[in-house]
Every structure is written in structure tokens, then in C-alpha cells.
Design an enzyme around this catalytic site. Sequence first.
Site, mmCIF file in Angstrom:
data_model
loop_
_atom_site.group_PDB
_atom_site.id
_atom_site.type_symbol
_atom_site.label_atom_id
_atom_site.label_comp_id
_atom_site.label_asym_id
_atom_site.label_seq_id
_atom_site.Cartn_x
_atom_site.Cartn_y
_atom_site.Cartn_z
ATOM 1 C CB THR A 92 -0.887 0.034 1.258
ATOM 2 O OG1 THR A 92 -1.685 -1.147 1.287
ATOM 3 C CG2 THR A 92 -1.788 1.251 1.252
ATOM 4 C CE LYS A 130 1.630 2.314 4.105
ATOM 5 N NZ LYS A 130 1.946 0.976 3.627
ATOM 6 C CE LYS A 152 -5.130 -0.893 1.709
ATOM 7 N NZ LYS A 152 -5.706 -1.978 2.452
HETATM 8 P P1 NAD Z 1 5.506 -6.139 7.355
HETATM 9 O O1 NAD Z 1 6.311 -5.046 7.951
HETATM 10 O O2 NAD Z 1 5.129 -7.312 8.191
HETATM 11 O O3 NAD Z 1 6.252 -6.711 6.047
HETATM 12 C C1 NAD Z 1 7.011 -5.927 5.165
HETATM 13 C C2 NAD Z 1 8.316 -6.673 4.895
HETATM 14 O O4 NAD Z 1 9.067 -5.965 3.919
HETATM 15 C C3 NAD Z 1 9.198 -6.792 6.156
HETATM 16 O O5 NAD Z 1 9.455 -8.147 6.421
HETATM 17 C C4 NAD Z 1 10.456 -6.018 5.764
HETATM 18 O O6 NAD Z 1 11.648 -6.573 6.306
HETATM 19 C C5 NAD Z 1 10.432 -6.128 4.265
HETATM 20 N N1 NAD Z 1 11.238 -5.114 3.596
HETATM 21 C C6 NAD Z 1 11.262 -3.781 3.804
HETATM 22 N N2 NAD Z 1 12.117 -3.182 2.971
HETATM 23 C C7 NAD Z 1 12.655 -4.162 2.216
HETATM 24 C C8 NAD Z 1 13.618 -4.191 1.173
HETATM 25 N N3 NAD Z 1 14.188 -3.063 0.743
HETATM 26 N N4 NAD Z 1 13.924 -5.384 0.624
HETATM 27 C C9 NAD Z 1 13.334 -6.511 1.064
HETATM 28 N N5 NAD Z 1 12.432 -6.567 2.047
HETATM 29 C C10 NAD Z 1 12.089 -5.402 2.615
HETATM 30 O O7 NAD Z 1 4.205 -5.432 6.755
HETATM 31 P P2 NAD Z 1 2.858 -6.170 6.270
HETATM 32 O O8 NAD Z 1 1.848 -6.120 7.350
HETATM 33 O O9 NAD Z 1 3.194 -7.459 5.608
HETATM 34 O O10 NAD Z 1 2.361 -5.116 5.174
HETATM 35 C C11 NAD Z 1 2.956 -5.043 3.881
HETATM 36 C C12 NAD Z 1 2.153 -4.069 3.034
HETATM 37 O O11 NAD Z 1 0.793 -4.513 2.974
HETATM 38 C C13 NAD Z 1 2.114 -2.649 3.606
HETATM 39 O O12 NAD Z 1 2.229 -1.737 2.552
HETATM 40 C C14 NAD Z 1 0.758 -2.572 4.285
HETATM 41 O O13 NAD Z 1 0.256 -1.251 4.326
HETATM 42 C C15 NAD Z 1 -0.079 -3.472 3.383
HETATM 43 N N6 NAD Z 1 -1.248 -4.073 4.031
HETATM 44 C C16 NAD Z 1 -1.123 -4.658 5.249
HETATM 45 C C17 NAD Z 1 -2.258 -5.225 5.849
HETATM 46 C C18 NAD Z 1 -2.167 -5.879 7.207
HETATM 47 O O14 NAD Z 1 -3.219 -6.154 7.792
HETATM 48 N N7 NAD Z 1 -0.993 -6.180 7.720
HETATM 49 C C19 NAD Z 1 -3.488 -5.204 5.180
HETATM 50 C C20 NAD Z 1 -3.562 -4.641 3.910
HETATM 51 C C21 NAD Z 1 -2.426 -4.063 3.338
#
Ligand code: NAD
Length: 296
Positions: A96, A246, A171
Site C-alpha cells: 500500500t 498510514k 485502496k
Molecule cells: P511487514 O512489515 O510485516 O512486512 C514488510 C516486509 O518488507 C518486512 O518483512 C520487511 O523486512 C520487508 N522489507 C522492507 N524493505 C525491504 C527491502 N528493501 N527489501 C526486502 N524486504 C524489505 O508489513 P505487512 O503487514 O506485511 O504489510 C505489507 C504491506 O501490505 C504494507 O504496505 C501494508 O500497508 C499493506 N497491508 C497490510 C495489511 C495488514 O493487515 N498487515 C493489510 C492490507 C495491506
Amino acid sequence: MAKIGFIGVGNMGGPMVVNLLGAGHEVAAFDMVEDALAKVAEGGATAVGSAAEAASGADVVVTMLPAGEHTRDVYTGAGKVMESAEKGALLIDSSTIDVATARDMHAEAETAGFDFLDAPVSGGVGGAEAGTLTFMCGGSETAFERAKPFLEAMGKNIFLAGGPGNGQAAKMCNNMMLAIQMIAVSEGFKLADAAGLDRQKLYDIASTATSSCWALNTYCPVPGPVPTSPANNDYKAGFTAAMMLKDLKLSQDAAGAFDVSTAFGAKAAEYYQRYCDGGDAGKDFSGIINMIREDG
Ligand code: NAD
């Protein structure tokens, strides 16, 4: 079956990888956090040491990263995805992020010879695990049709919202509407308490009347009426207040950039900022009702 490079295997990306493996694809995964990577490796993915390695030789690259700056870096940073993937590979960013960065990524991808799709999701970790995510996509019909079989392995409702960036636009609008609705439902229960109206009665009536909405029917912010809502589990997320904040910031940045006023969206962003600042960023976003109650 396809070769997929998956970058960002955190709370959402991890279970999405599991579903791609379950559909028979080969997945080369990369994350900077070793534990996250080890977890998907246990599930059958190949853990690799960089974004470039994940992208190299992949038919499809999927990213699930925290925010726009990470997406920009992973795709366009020196030696990263756009310099390492085979020309013609399909690139899908499910993070997102802001609409402007998403549109930049489409333009960069086009110049570099890739089909690109912005494809943020809703449905949370539960939806990612169950393979029932909703994907809101922006990009060309061609990119969308190419991506569909892969998105179907991870989700249930797959929409093309329009051209570049329109998945992110859908979104941010969806989540701004949801935040405002959660605050409205919370105020409704607060007023009902003050008026001596039983919470269950309000729920029974409102959930079948004109204020019926997901914030009430599925994530009811008071314990009782909806046994599976986070309110019954001390507001354990679910969808954290930090994530909601966010998304509200993305909506407010966009409202500023497009020069439109979204007054209730701005107010909702203020509320969630205050709730997070109070130490509840990790709680479910429906916990906002407790702050609203304390406001007197
Ligand atoms: P998270 O922090 O658990 O996962 C993100 C991952 O990306 C982490 O493991 C981090 O180490 C990795 N990362 C960051 N920079 C990196 C890089 N340069 N190279 C490789 N890996 C890298 O977050 P999440 O909850 O999985 O959310 C991910 C996305 O999904 C976000 O944009 C969030 O807004 C969106 N989202 C989350 C939810 C939810 O309920 N968690 C729901 C809908 C959308």
C-alpha cells in the site's frame, strides 16, 4: 507453472508466498529480516540474498513492502529489480503506497520494458492466510490479464480499478471511508450508552437498517454483538491503528496534491494520530472507541 520472485515476506507477504507455492509455482523469496525469510523457506520457497537475485530469471516479481520509498528503492535502486529482471517480466506491487510513486513506477517500468501493476490488497493477515484477499489493481488490461492467475492464487476478489495508480487510489479511498465509518459507529455506541439503549439492541437494529456497514457488522467496536470482532479480544489486531493511520495519511497527502477537501478524512487522520500517540498504535483500529469514550 511460473517462476516468481517475491520481495517482502512479512506479515502479509509470508502467507501470500505460501499460497503461491500451494498453487504449484516456484518462489524465490527475499526479505531483509532473516526470520521472515526462514519462515517462507520452511514452507518451500527458495531463500535468496537480494532483491536482484529474487528478480533474476523470474516470470513474475511480486513485492509486499511497507511504503512508497521501499517500493521505489526495490524497483529502481541501482542493480535492483528493473536492472535484474528479464525484459518482459510482469511486475506486481501489492504494497500500500502513495498514488504518485505508483504512477512513477508504471512510467519507469514502461521505459524499461516491463508490464507493471499496482495491486494493493484488503483483507488483512487473515485474508492473506486464507487466500481470500481483495486485489485492487491499476494498470493496463494486458498486465491485469497476465497477473490474474497469480492474484487468484492469493485472493478471491480481483478488480481492475483503472489505469496506472488507480489500484492505490481505490485502496486509499476505501480505507478513508472505513476509518470514518469506524468513528461514526463508535460515536453511535457511545451515545446509545448515554441514552440507556442496550448495545445488542442497537446492533440488532442498526446492522439491518441504514447505518449498516462493515465497521459495524464485522468489526463491531463493542464486545458482544459480533463475537469474532477484535473488541472481544482486548482489541488485538486485526488491522492495527498504525496501519489505518498510514492509509489515512496517504489519503490526506493525495487530497492535498489533488487540491480537494476531505474534511472527515482529515478529522479521522487526527483521531488516529492521537490514538497512536497515546500508545495504542499496535491495537486494532476499532479500539478508537475507547479514546472516543474518554473524550467525555
Ligand atoms: P511487514 O512489515 O510485516 O512486512 C514488510 C516486509 O518488507 C518486512 O518483512 C520487511 O523486512 C520487508 N522489507 C522492507 N524493505 C525491504 C527491502 N528493501 N527489501 C526486502 N524486504 C524489505 O508489513 P505487512 O503487514 O506485511 O504489510 C505489507 C504491506 O501490505 C504494507 O504496505 C501494508 O500497508 C499493506 N497491508 C497490510 C495489511 C495488514 O493487515 N498487515 C493489510 C492490507 C495491506
